[in-house]
Design a protein around this motif. Structure first.
Motif, PDB file in Angstrom:
ATOM      1  N   GLU A  94      16.859  15.258  13.208  1.00  0.00           N
ATOM      2  CA  GLU A  94      17.381  16.432  14.047  1.00  0.00           C
ATOM      3  C   GLU A  94      16.336  16.977  14.954  1.00  0.00           C
ATOM      4  O   GLU A  94      16.830  17.281  16.000  1.00  0.00           O
ATOM      5  CB  GLU A  94      18.052  17.552  13.095  1.00  0.00           C
ATOM      6  N   PHE A  95      15.176  17.296  14.426  1.00  0.00           N
ATOM      7  CA  PHE A  95      14.246  17.701  15.335  1.00  0.00           C
ATOM      8  C   PHE A  95      13.695  16.707  16.375  1.00  0.00           C
ATOM      9  O   PHE A  95      13.178  17.290  17.588  1.00  0.00           O
ATOM     10  CB  PHE A  95      12.786  18.082  14.392  1.00  0.00           C
ATOM     11  N   THR A  96      14.127  15.299  16.291  1.00  0.00           N
ATOM     12  CA  THR A  96      13.461  14.322  17.214  1.00  0.00           C
ATOM     13  C   THR A  96      14.362  13.900  18.082  1.00  0.00           C
ATOM     14  O   THR A  96      14.278  13.848  19.465  1.00  0.00           O
ATOM     15  CB  THR A  96      12.817  13.153  16.271  1.00  0.00           C
ATOM     16  N   TRP A  97      15.620  13.594  17.659  1.00  0.00           N
ATOM     17  CA  TRP A  97      16.655  12.912  18.317  1.00  0.00           C
ATOM     18  C   TRP A  97      17.925  13.679  18.854  1.00  0.00           C
ATOM     19  O   TRP A  97      18.722  13.212  19.561  1.00  0.00           O
ATOM     20  CB  TRP A  97      17.194  11.835  17.799  1.00  0.00           C
ATOM     21  N   GLY A 120       5.440  10.002  23.200  1.00  0.00           N
ATOM     22  CA  GLY A 120       6.900   9.853  22.760  1.00  0.00           C
ATOM     23  C   GLY A 120       7.349  10.213  21.567  1.00  0.00           C
ATOM     24  O   GLY A 120       8.539   9.757  21.016  1.00  0.00           O
ATOM     25  N   ALA A 121       6.554  10.721  20.810  1.00  0.00           N
ATOM     26  CA  ALA A 121       6.766  11.302  19.502  1.00  0.00           C
ATOM     27  C   ALA A 121       6.672  12.929  19.483  1.00  0.00           C
ATOM     28  O   ALA A 121       5.975  13.571  20.140  1.00  0.00           O
ATOM     29  CB  ALA A 121       5.783  10.607  18.436  1.00  0.00           C
ATOM     30  N   ILE A 122       7.643  13.513  18.668  1.00  0.00           N
ATOM     31  CA  ILE A 122       7.526  14.777  18.418  1.00  0.00           C
ATOM     32  C   ILE A 122       6.279  15.171  17.173  1.00  0.00           C
ATOM     33  O   ILE A 122       6.277  14.560  16.210  1.00  0.00           O
ATOM     34  CB  ILE A 122       8.794  15.465  17.822  1.00  0.00           C
ATOM     35  N   LEU A 123       5.574  16.024  17.407  1.00  0.00           N
ATOM     36  CA  LEU A 123       4.507  16.269  16.775  1.00  0.00           C
ATOM     37  C   LEU A 123       4.705  17.361  15.662  1.00  0.00           C
ATOM     38  O   LEU A 123       4.158  17.685  14.590  1.00  0.00           O
ATOM     39  CB  LEU A 123       3.225  16.786  17.544  1.00  0.00           C
ATOM     40  N   ASN A 124       5.700  18.212  15.743  1.00  0.00           N
ATOM     41  CA  ASN A 124       5.977  18.995  14.816  1.00  0.00           C
ATOM     42  C   ASN A 124       7.486  19.227  14.626  1.00  0.00           C
ATOM     43  O   ASN A 124       8.145  20.292  14.492  1.00  0.00           O
ATOM     44  CB  ASN A 124       5.737  20.481  15.619  1.00  0.00           C
ATOM     45  N   ALA A 125       7.976  18.118  13.745  1.00  0.00           N
ATOM     46  CA  ALA A 125       9.416  17.855  13.712  1.00  0.00           C
ATOM     47  C   ALA A 125       9.756  18.137  12.390  1.00  0.00           C
ATOM     48  O   ALA A 125      10.256  17.684  11.569  1.00  0.00           O
ATOM     49  CB  ALA A 125       9.861  16.249  14.048  1.00  0.00           C
ATOM     50  N   PHE A 155      10.313  21.932   9.537  1.00  0.00           N
ATOM     51  CA  PHE A 155      10.348  23.436   9.463  1.00  0.00           C
ATOM     52  C   PHE A 155       8.788  23.930   8.942  1.00  0.00           C
ATOM     53  O   PHE A 155       8.508  25.033   9.166  1.00  0.00           O
ATOM     54  CB  PHE A 155      11.089  24.100   8.427  1.00  0.00           C
ATOM     55  N   ASN A 156       8.211  22.871   8.480  1.00  0.00           N
ATOM     56  CA  ASN A 156       6.518  23.264   8.063  1.00  0.00           C
ATOM     57  C   ASN A 156       5.864  23.673   9.460  1.00  0.00           C
ATOM     58  O   ASN A 156       4.922  24.485   9.262  1.00  0.00           O
ATOM     59  CB  ASN A 156       6.254  22.022   7.253  1.00  0.00           C
ATOM     60  N   HIS A 157       6.166  22.695  10.167  1.00  0.00           N
ATOM     61  CA  HIS A 157       5.087  22.787  11.584  1.00  0.00           C
ATOM     62  C   HIS A 157       5.936  23.436  12.781  1.00  0.00           C
ATOM     63  O   HIS A 157       5.282  23.592  13.814  1.00  0.00           O
ATOM     64  CB  HIS A 157       4.802  21.464  11.757  1.00  0.00           C
ATOM     65  N   TYR A 158       7.029  23.962  12.712  1.00  0.00           N
ATOM     66  CA  TYR A 158       7.863  24.505  13.675  1.00  0.00           C
ATOM     67  C   TYR A 158       8.524  25.769  13.215  1.00  0.00           C
ATOM     68  O   TYR A 158       9.204  25.823  12.295  1.00  0.00           O
ATOM     69  CB  TYR A 158       9.061  23.578  14.135  1.00  0.00           C
ATOM     70  N   HIS A 159       7.698  26.930  13.635  1.00  0.00           N
ATOM     71  CA  HIS A 159       8.063  27.956  12.586  1.00  0.00           C
ATOM     72  C   HIS A 159       9.330  28.764  13.390  1.00  0.00           C
ATOM     73  O   HIS A 159       9.420  29.129  14.556  1.00  0.00           O
ATOM     74  CB  HIS A 159       6.924  29.203  12.927  1.00  0.00           C
ATOM     75  N   VAL A 160      10.341  28.891  12.571  1.00  0.00           N
ATOM     76  CA  VAL A 160      11.435  29.652  13.191  1.00  0.00           C
ATOM     77  C   VAL A 160      11.688  31.009  12.067  1.00  0.00           C
ATOM     78  O   VAL A 160      10.782  31.072  11.346  1.00  0.00           O
ATOM     79  CB  VAL A 160      12.846  28.997  12.873  1.00  0.00           C
ATOM     80  N   PRO A 161      12.224  32.075  12.821  1.00  0.00           N
ATOM     81  CA  PRO A 161      12.209  33.452  12.113  1.00  0.00           C
ATOM     82  C   PRO A 161      12.599  33.397  10.717  1.00  0.00           C
ATOM     83  O   PRO A 161      13.677  32.524  10.315  1.00  0.00           O
ATOM     84  CB  PRO A 161      13.208  34.213  12.925  1.00  0.00           C
ATOM     85  N   SER A 177       3.219  17.091  25.844  1.00  0.00           N
ATOM     86  CA  SER A 177       3.521  18.467  25.930  1.00  0.00           C
ATOM     87  C   SER A 177       2.354  19.148  26.935  1.00  0.00           C
ATOM     88  O   SER A 177       2.400  19.980  27.543  1.00  0.00           O
ATOM     89  CB  SER A 177       3.897  19.319  24.730  1.00  0.00           C
ATOM     90  N   LYS A 178       1.136  18.801  26.633  1.00  0.00           N
ATOM     91  CA  LYS A 178       0.050  19.230  27.414  1.00  0.00           C
ATOM     92  C   LYS A 178       0.156  18.793  29.002  1.00  0.00           C
ATOM     93  O   LYS A 178      -0.341  19.742  29.826  1.00  0.00           O
ATOM     94  CB  LYS A 178      -1.179  18.549  26.978  1.00  0.00           C
ATOM     95  N   GLN A 179       0.868  17.910  29.539  1.00  0.00           N
ATOM     96  CA  GLN A 179       0.915  17.757  30.784  1.00  0.00           C
ATOM     97  C   GLN A 179       2.392  18.071  31.331  1.00  0.00           C
ATOM     98  O   GLN A 179       2.643  18.031  32.313  1.00  0.00           O
ATOM     99  CB  GLN A 179       1.046  16.047  31.012  1.00  0.00           C
ATOM    100  N   LEU A 180       3.006  18.806  30.223  1.00  0.00           N
ATOM    101  CA  LEU A 180       4.496  19.061  30.657  1.00  0.00           C
ATOM    102  C   LEU A 180       4.806  19.903  32.105  1.00  0.00           C
ATOM    103  O   LEU A 180       5.675  19.477  32.618  1.00  0.00           O
ATOM    104  CB  LEU A 180       5.054  19.806  29.447  1.00  0.00           C
ATOM    105  N   TYR A 181       4.340  20.867  32.203  1.00  0.00           N
ATOM    106  CA  TYR A 181       4.646  21.748  33.289  1.00  0.00           C
ATOM    107  C   TYR A 181       4.242  21.231  34.616  1.00  0.00           C
ATOM    108  O   TYR A 181       4.758  21.388  35.595  1.00  0.00           O
ATOM    109  CB  TYR A 181       3.895  23.244  33.025  1.00  0.00           C
TER     110      TYR A 181
END
Lengths: 737, 155
Positions: free
Chosen positions: A454-457, A656-661, A663-669, A315-319
């Motif tokens: 669900e977060f990954t695939w 190739g792996a999701i680092l915040n897959a 709810f503990n690491h991916y903050h939703v409202p 994700s650091k190289q994404l843009y």
């Protein structure tokens, strides 16, 4: 990810039919519009629901649907009325709205309608449930079918009585001929042998629908028909379906995207009593009498698997990656992408042009519906039935038939009311996995994705880079505009403003992650970039952001919501009385035939490094309101969901792996994130109803970003709006001119 | 390792023979066919699996079934009595505090537990208590109204 579903991975959920174009700039003058407002069409909701509704105007009718009445409506001789639709209830209120549509035109109470949704063996194909299409297309289709059915029933009654149709009336499913005091019920008429023949007739496209002024069921806040099943836990989502003898299935996932399985030893898993192990092509899975046992078998399998991985960007190289892989030529008026950040945002000297150009960055995010993907598959005599949580029952049927080499008529897809989707369930991966495991296991199998799966695939909302460029002339009017969206899509990429020469388009890139639709899809990204950039231009012009927009805006409906939001929010007063670290911002937009404007108040906490959204005032207009309570809940939900994308939601990935897959690491409202909400819903009974489950999300993030700029003097050109960047002390850059 | 575990679920005595490490959530859903308790995250961060154990809120996904031995468990299926809804269920209906509804059972049970601890909660107490329950439809405004209604604020 299984390629069988690749064809479903379209960025756009479905082409939006632009047939409401006649609504844009409807020709209503400001005075006429104010007159309507004054007459009480305005629905204001602030704190408590306050209703004030006057109805008038015309009905509407267009769209697809099945060609004959029988495919849509069935009258039982016991009095039951069954209506069938391929649409899905995802929490957006389709079940309620379509029930109202049928009841209205049949002249019965909503409680008399039994609505069957999304069972491919029973219902007509109403397409994907996406793109705010149910309200403008399926509601009219059901209304036409119901109106045609009513006409047939009345005809049968009149034929029996030998009277003219205009001498009878219909109420609550009873046809009455007052002059002779005769009555006959729909149930009685349903026993007439001629009914089936007449219901085979094509539904006339021009059949008269009930005018808004005469609505009795539509336009009311009917609650969800199966709400009791929800609060008692009785409703079974696809995730909850249990079949006799059913096993619980698990599928082996690669450690990273693009990894291929080199070797695996099935023996340790097969040695566990009761476990079925399946290795079929690229699929390695297992099924067991409990999900606990299945998980143990899967762990045993995973331990023996060896993988060949391929390099993946992070994700650091994404843009940079997205820009470098942008696939088409960038068009005129633009040099290299490096131009973007070189132009300072400063007020022009008199008589000179001002050119601004900046890139905006949009992160991948995940829909994270509460119900993860799930599928239950059951084979019988070479035919397959699956229960799946998907917004696309017929698409999934086709995908299953293709992948399993079956004729489509041997596949039945049933979609129980779904536990949320937000554009994230256009596919049916779990259903296909369950079907394969069930075929191998010789018994029904349920595949229920974990939250991590669900977060990954599941597919992601596309990330993007949006290149903005605008030119102001010496009088501070826009003369040129460019918005190029790289990778995240074309929804709302065009500007509603009068900008002179313009180039607005989306171009593809090489997405490192699997991507697909989202709530309002690219309109969230494109509106964020456009409305933030309009603020930048207003600042460069030394103009108030509201005034700057209005000068460049002719669209009457968009002007109306923007002006009203500013008024209700007391925009002008805030401009005069600002205080340190408190900021105010606004934004507006239109998409899929509806109109929205939002004002935000934020507090920037430099000690905590946080952005607090304190208040959102939003005005929304989607034509004639069909169900106020449901509309309100959609608007509230969109605003709060929009705050997640605005402030915190961002998928982080590396190798190739999701680092915040999780709810503990991916903050939703959460509850505490909900700001004070002031919502105003404009009713326009004179206009066709547009869908409302998406557009109310699109103005939130830019309004917040503009408020952060006002509070901090720092323009943050990324979504989510990274709070840390706003903490740079900046005594000078107050946003409001 | 299978063991025999005695539970009281919604007032009924149940004996299950199973691995004691299995989550209570799985046993409720797969062994006892009580699917009203939902899986949402498996890590106690969404509240969809909320049940009451001896009247206190618990995450069924993080509770090994052996830990519930001898305890009274209330799931969403056990709230209504003889067809009469619990007042908290009624409050959720009255406020239409549901969209997709998947979080609703957990929200309702969390509210029941809240009102047991704080019969007259302040808004701050409600927010603190409910913050662990996620609603991805983001229907928080209506849910808050339902919690307040159940707490006797109005309605």
């Amino acid at each position: 990810m299984d390629t069988d579903f690749q064809f479903l991975e379209r960025i756009e959920p479905e082409p939006w039919e632009g047939a409401q174009a006649d609504q844009d700039g409807s020709g209503l003058s400001r005075r006429e519009f104010a007159g309507i407002l004054g007459a009480g069409l305005l629905l204001t909701v602030a704190g408590d629901v306050a209703l004030a509704q006057r109805r008038g105007g015309r009905g509407f009718g267009r769209g697809g649907g099945p060609s004959n009445i029988a495919a849509r409506i069935h009258f039982g001789s016991d009095g039951t009325i069954t209506v069938m639709t391929g649409k899905i209830e995802l929490g957006q209120g389709a079940r309620t709205e379509l029930t109202q549509a049928a009841a209205e035109e049949l002249r019965v109470a909503a409680e008399q309608i039994h609505l069957i949704m999304a069972d491919t063996a029973l219902v007509p194909n109403d397409g994907l449930t996406a793109g705010s299409g149910t309200t403008p297309r399926t509601v009219p289709a059901i209304r036409r079918a119901a109106a045609a059915a009513r006409k047939v029933l009345i005809g049968l009654a009149c034929k029996g009585w030998q009277v003219e149709p205009d001498t009878v009336s219909v109420k609550d499913g009873v046809v009455t001929h007052k002059p002779t005091n005769r009555r006959v019920t729909y149930a009685q008429l349903a026993q007439n042998s001629e009914l089936a023949k007449q219901f085979a007739q094509t539904i006339p496209s021009e059949i008269a629908l009930t005018p808004v002024s005469q609505w009795k069921v539509m336009g009311t806040s009917l609650p969800r028909p199966n709400r009791r099943e929800i609060v008692t836990g009785a409703h079974r989502y696809a995730f909850d379906i249990v079949r006799p003898g059913m096993f619980y299935g698990k599928v082996l996932r690669p450690p990273s995207y693009g990894a291929t399985l080199k070797a695996i030893d099935l023996a340790p898993a097969k040695a566990i009593p009761g476990v079925v192990v399946v290795h079929e092509g690229a699929l390695v899975g297992c099924a067991a009498p409990t999900s606990w046992l299945a998980q143990q078998a899967m762990s045993a399998l995973a331990k023996t698997a060896t993988w060949e991985t391929v390099p993946q960007i992070s994700s650091k190289q994404l843009y940079r990656h997205l820009k470098e892989h942008a696939r088409s030529h960038r068009g005129p008026g633009r040099g290299s992408a490096a131009v973007a950040d070189t132009v300072a945002a400063s007020a022009p000297p008199d008589g000179a042009e001002t050119v601004l150009a900046h890139d905006y960055e949009i992160a991948y995010l995940q829909h994270a519906p509460m119900e993860p993907r799930a599928g239950v598959a059951e084979w019988k005599d070479g035919s397959l039935t699956v229960w799946a949580c998907t917004a696309n029952p017929f698409g999934v049927r086709g995908a299953l038939a293709g992948a399993l080499e079956l004729p489509a008529d041997r596949v039945r897809v049933i979609v129980p009311d779904v536990g949320g989707a937000f554009g994230g369930k256009h596919t049916g991966e779990a259903a296909l996995e369950a079907a394969r495991l069930a075929r191998a296991a010789g018994r029904p199998v349920a595949v229920r994705w974990t939250r991590q799966e669900e977060f990954t695939w599941a597919y992601f909302r596309p990330a993007g880079v949006i290149e903005m460029r605008g030119v102001l002339d010496a009088q501070r009017f826009l003369t040129s505009w460019q918005q190029i969206n790289i990778n995240s899509g074309g929804s709302a990429v065009d500007t509603p403003y009068e900008v002179g020469q313009k180039t607005c388009r989306s171009i593809k890139s090489a997405s490192p992650l699997r991507q697909g639709s989202y709530r309002a899809l690219a309109a969230t990204a494109n509106n964020f970039a456009r409305e933030s950039f309009m603020d930048e231009l207003a600042h460069a012009a030394g103009a108030d952001p509201l005034a700057f927009r209005l000068v460049h805006l002719k669209n009457a409906r968009l002007r109306a919501v923007l002006e009203m939001a500013a008024e209700k929010f007391h925009w002008q007063e805030h401009c005069k009385n600002s205080s340190a670290n408190i900021g105010y911002g606004l934004a507006c937009g239109t998409e899929k035939g509806s109109y929205v404007a939002a004002c935000a108040e934020v507090a920037v906490d430099r000690d905590e490094g946080k952005i607090h959204v304190r208040r959102i005032c939003q005005v929304f207009e989607c034509g004639a309101i069909q169900n106020l309570a449901n509309l309100l809940s959609q608007v509230q939900g969109c605003i709060t969901m929009g705050l997640g994308g605005a402030l915190s939601e961002e998928i982080l990935f590396a190798d190739g792996a999701i680092l915040n897959a999780s709810f503990n690491h991916y903050h939703v409202p959460r509850f505490k994130d909900v700001p004070e909400l002031e919502i105003h819903l404009l009713n326009r009974p004179d206009l066709a109803s547009a869908g409302a489950g998406e557009t109310p999300i699109i103005a939130v993030a830019p309004a917040v970003a503009n408020a952060v700029f006002h509070a901090s003097g720092v323009r943050i050109r990324s979504m989510p709006i990274r709070a840390a960047a706003a903490m740079i002390p900046s005594p000078s850059g107050r946003g409001l001119g | 390792m299978n063991q025999t575990i005695r539970l009281t679920v919604n007032g009924e005595r149940k004996i299950v023979t199973t691995d004691g490490d299995r989550p209570l959530l799985d046993v409720l859903r797969e062994d006892l066919n009580l699917t009203g308790t939902k899986y949402g995250c498996g890590e106690g961060r969404c509240g969809a699996c909320t049940v009451l154990i001896d009247g206190k809120r618990a995450h069924a996904c993080l509770t090994p079934v052996a830990a519930a031995e001898g305890k009274a468990i209330t799931t969403i299926e056990g709230l209504a009595k003889d067809g009469t809804l619990h007042p908290v269920q009624e409050a959720f209906l009255a406020e239409e505090a549901l969209q997709c509804g998947y979080c609703t059972p957990g929200m309702i049970l969390a509210t029941v537990a809240l009102l047991d601890v704080h019969p007259h909660p302040t808004d701050q107490q409600i927010l603190e208590w409910m913050d662990g329950n996620l609603c991805r439809c983001n229907g928080y405004t209506q849910i808050l109204r339902a919690v307040r209604r159940a707490a006797g604020w109005h309605g």
